[in-house]
Design a protein around this motif. Sequence first.
Motif, PDB file in Angstrom:
ATOM      1  N   GLN A  26       0.856  -1.175   0.000  1.00  0.00           N
ATOM      2  CA  GLN A  26       0.000   0.000   0.000  1.00  0.00           C
ATOM      3  C   GLN A  26       0.894   1.227   0.000  1.00  0.00           C
ATOM      4  O   GLN A  26       1.701   1.408   0.910  1.00  0.00           O
ATOM      5  CB  GLN A  26      -0.871   0.007   1.248  1.00  0.00           C
ATOM      6  CG  GLN A  26      -2.111   0.840   1.065  1.00  0.00           C
ATOM      7  CD  GLN A  26      -3.234   0.308   1.927  1.00  0.00           C
ATOM      8  OE1 GLN A  26      -3.027   0.012   3.099  1.00  0.00           O
ATOM      9  NE2 GLN A  26      -4.409   0.162   1.366  1.00  0.00           N
TER      10      GLN A  26
ATOM     11  N   THR B 128     -12.845  -4.367   0.702  1.00  0.00           N
ATOM     12  CA  THR B 128     -12.578  -2.959   0.963  1.00  0.00           C
ATOM     13  C   THR B 128     -11.384  -2.472   0.156  1.00  0.00           C
ATOM     14  O   THR B 128     -10.318  -3.068   0.213  1.00  0.00           O
ATOM     15  CB  THR B 128     -12.283  -2.759   2.469  1.00  0.00           C
ATOM     16  OG1 THR B 128     -13.327  -3.385   3.223  1.00  0.00           O
ATOM     17  CG2 THR B 128     -12.217  -1.285   2.819  1.00  0.00           C
TER      18      THR B 128
ATOM     19  N   LEU C 121      -9.087   0.879  -0.237  1.00  0.00           N
ATOM     20  CA  LEU C 121      -8.781   2.159   0.387  1.00  0.00           C
ATOM     21  C   LEU C 121      -8.164   3.063  -0.677  1.00  0.00           C
ATOM     22  O   LEU C 121      -7.229   2.668  -1.362  1.00  0.00           O
ATOM     23  CB  LEU C 121      -7.787   1.906   1.521  1.00  0.00           C
ATOM     24  CG  LEU C 121      -7.586   3.018   2.517  1.00  0.00           C
ATOM     25  CD1 LEU C 121      -8.904   3.408   3.161  1.00  0.00           C
ATOM     26  CD2 LEU C 121      -6.595   2.558   3.588  1.00  0.00           C
ATOM     27  N   ASP C 122      -8.697   4.266  -0.812  1.00  0.00           N
ATOM     28  CA  ASP C 122      -8.225   5.165  -1.869  1.00  0.00           C
ATOM     29  C   ASP C 122      -7.507   6.404  -1.339  1.00  0.00           C
ATOM     30  O   ASP C 122      -6.810   7.066  -2.103  1.00  0.00           O
ATOM     31  CB  ASP C 122      -9.407   5.602  -2.748  1.00  0.00           C
ATOM     32  CG  ASP C 122      -9.988   4.451  -3.552  1.00  0.00           C
ATOM     33  OD1 ASP C 122      -9.221   3.545  -3.936  1.00  0.00           O
ATOM     34  OD2 ASP C 122     -11.215   4.449  -3.801  1.00  0.00           O
TER      35      ASP C 122
ATOM     36  N   MET D 168     -11.847   8.896   5.337  1.00  0.00           N
ATOM     37  CA  MET D 168     -11.093   8.158   4.334  1.00  0.00           C
ATOM     38  C   MET D 168     -11.891   8.120   3.047  1.00  0.00           C
ATOM     39  O   MET D 168     -13.120   8.136   3.087  1.00  0.00           O
ATOM     40  CB  MET D 168     -10.854   6.730   4.811  1.00  0.00           C
ATOM     41  CG  MET D 168      -9.769   6.637   5.872  1.00  0.00           C
ATOM     42  SD  MET D 168      -9.404   4.917   6.220  1.00  0.00           S
ATOM     43  CE  MET D 168      -7.839   5.099   7.069  1.00  0.00           C
ATOM     44  N   ASN D 169     -11.186   8.074   1.938  1.00  0.00           N
ATOM     45  CA  ASN D 169     -11.831   7.738   0.677  1.00  0.00           C
ATOM     46  C   ASN D 169     -11.683   6.237   0.467  1.00  0.00           C
ATOM     47  O   ASN D 169     -10.604   5.673   0.645  1.00  0.00           O
ATOM     48  CB  ASN D 169     -11.211   8.520  -0.485  1.00  0.00           C
ATOM     49  CG  ASN D 169     -11.715   9.945  -0.517  1.00  0.00           C
ATOM     50  OD1 ASN D 169     -12.774  10.260   0.034  1.00  0.00           O
ATOM     51  ND2 ASN D 169     -10.965  10.836  -1.155  1.00  0.00           N
ATOM     52  N   TYR D 170     -12.778   5.607   0.122  1.00  0.00           N
ATOM     53  CA  TYR D 170     -12.788   4.143   0.036  1.00  0.00           C
ATOM     54  C   TYR D 170     -13.922   3.699  -0.869  1.00  0.00           C
ATOM     55  O   TYR D 170     -14.863   4.469  -1.142  1.00  0.00           O
ATOM     56  CB  TYR D 170     -12.960   3.527   1.431  1.00  0.00           C
ATOM     57  CG  TYR D 170     -14.237   3.998   2.101  1.00  0.00           C
ATOM     58  CD1 TYR D 170     -15.445   3.357   1.885  1.00  0.00           C
ATOM     59  CD2 TYR D 170     -14.247   5.125   2.915  1.00  0.00           C
ATOM     60  CE1 TYR D 170     -16.622   3.825   2.473  1.00  0.00           C
ATOM     61  CE2 TYR D 170     -15.405   5.602   3.501  1.00  0.00           C
ATOM     62  CZ  TYR D 170     -16.586   4.942   3.274  1.00  0.00           C
ATOM     63  OH  TYR D 170     -17.745   5.418   3.828  1.00  0.00           O
ATOM     64  N   ARG D 171     -13.814   2.473  -1.315  1.00  0.00           N
ATOM     65  CA  ARG D 171     -14.922   1.780  -1.966  1.00  0.00           C
ATOM     66  C   ARG D 171     -15.039   0.442  -1.258  1.00  0.00           C
ATOM     67  O   ARG D 171     -14.098  -0.349  -1.297  1.00  0.00           O
ATOM     68  CB  ARG D 171     -14.611   1.575  -3.456  1.00  0.00           C
ATOM     69  CG  ARG D 171     -14.615   2.888  -4.276  1.00  0.00           C
ATOM     70  CD  ARG D 171     -13.938   2.706  -5.621  1.00  0.00           C
ATOM     71  NE  ARG D 171     -12.503   2.586  -5.445  1.00  0.00           N
ATOM     72  CZ  ARG D 171     -11.702   1.820  -6.204  1.00  0.00           C
ATOM     73  NH1 ARG D 171     -12.217   1.098  -7.184  1.00  0.00           N
ATOM     74  NH2 ARG D 171     -10.409   1.767  -5.966  1.00  0.00           N
ATOM     75  N   SER D 172     -16.145   0.221  -0.575  1.00  0.00           N
ATOM     76  CA  SER D 172     -16.273  -1.024   0.166  1.00  0.00           C
ATOM     77  C   SER D 172     -17.580  -1.706  -0.197  1.00  0.00           C
ATOM     78  O   SER D 172     -18.581  -1.056  -0.482  1.00  0.00           O
ATOM     79  CB  SER D 172     -16.188  -0.767   1.666  1.00  0.00           C
ATOM     80  OG  SER D 172     -17.379  -0.221   2.149  1.00  0.00           O
TER      81      SER D 172
END
Lengths: 217, 217
Positions: free
Chosen positions: A189, B84, B86-87, B100-104
């Motif tokens: 990461q 998940t 994490l962006d 946080m920026n995320y796509r889950s």
Amino acid sequence: MDFEQEQRNRVRRIPERGHYDKETIYAIVDEALICHVAFAVDGQPFVVPTIHARMGDELILHGAKASRLLKHIEAGHPVSVAITLLDGLVMARSVFHSSMNYRSAVLFGTGRVLASDGEKLAALEALTEHLARGRWQDARQPTALELNATTVVAIAIDSASAKVRVGPPNDDAEDYALPIWAGVLPVQQQAGAPLPDPKLASGIAAPEYLVDYRRQR
Amino acid sequence: MDFEQEQRNRVRRIPERGHYDKETIYAIVDEALICHVAFAVDGQPFVVPTIHARMGDELILHGAKASRLLKHIEAGHPVSVAITLLDGLVMARSVFHSSMNYRSAVLFGTGRVLASDGEKLAALEALTEHLARGRWQDARQPTALELNATTVVAIAIDSASAKVRVGPPNDDAEDYALPIWAGVLPVQQQAGAPLPDPKLASGIAAPEYLVDYRRQR
């Protein structure tokens, strides 16, 4: 110090990859940006990704007052928390021996809600610093109203274990002669360059701890 | 196609970040390298990281025959799976609005064990190709003995939702005047250069799909 090996935390599959010492387990907890918290309601499992921080032998989680997970913890139910760092794709010559390099921890415990503003602030500082060391002093700290809208829980880490795989593939002896590439594709990461808020006032430089960001390992 | 909104999959906190369409949810499932599977035994939750692949509306998991998770799925118990991505770390001016920026994605379902060698092979191909497209044809494929030692389950995705945050921080109006840097620190899982097995025979080059590795997004 080691956690006792018991039913819930024992590494069953490939036990030689199992670790029970706090040093190994807590290093994983401290390096990872997020965790996955599992809980069960009437036999129905749920799992939620969230940020965390460790304070001694407690894991700190936070969220809005209405959070189902936090209410569940507040009611005294046990949770299980997985924290996983992926280090590589292990490409063995055979599909069967293909794997991943990883460091993963699983924690078990029950939580308590932090009641005093002092305890809550210390825990929010730990969460903030867990993500970016130095941020707490820079940021606008919580007001009494914001503190009141936030639930913070501390989960006592009663039981835990880690599982770690490192190194190249382990193929069957006869497969080493096959003309197949084998090895590890490292994955990590990584942070990019800080992206300023379009509404950022001019003349405010990105702080050092974001420009030169890296996780402690 | 959308998943129905029901008790278990509804996004409660910040519902405008919720998504119920397969396109959004399955894109997250397909991009992520690993998932976290939660299950409960007598009220005790467990959560296990593992690799996965999607075949249509089913999620494929695999492991050794003795796996506690797979036996649990085989017995017909429900699982919940979190995936998940994490962006970025969202640095708001206030600690309170930091995020946080995320796509889950979270999936719910029960599984079935794949019985025929044909079904198992197709699922193992999907798992292998999920990690590195092109690997299945290159690698030494499973023998009958290896297939027999491997349990493969397919979880019917009965219910699911995604939660997505993108963009800069959302600070309180009065905080924009503060002399605090705000923005996003992008984070991403990145692959490095393939690391050959020390036992690799000379003259075998790393395949294109590893040298130029990237996740479909």
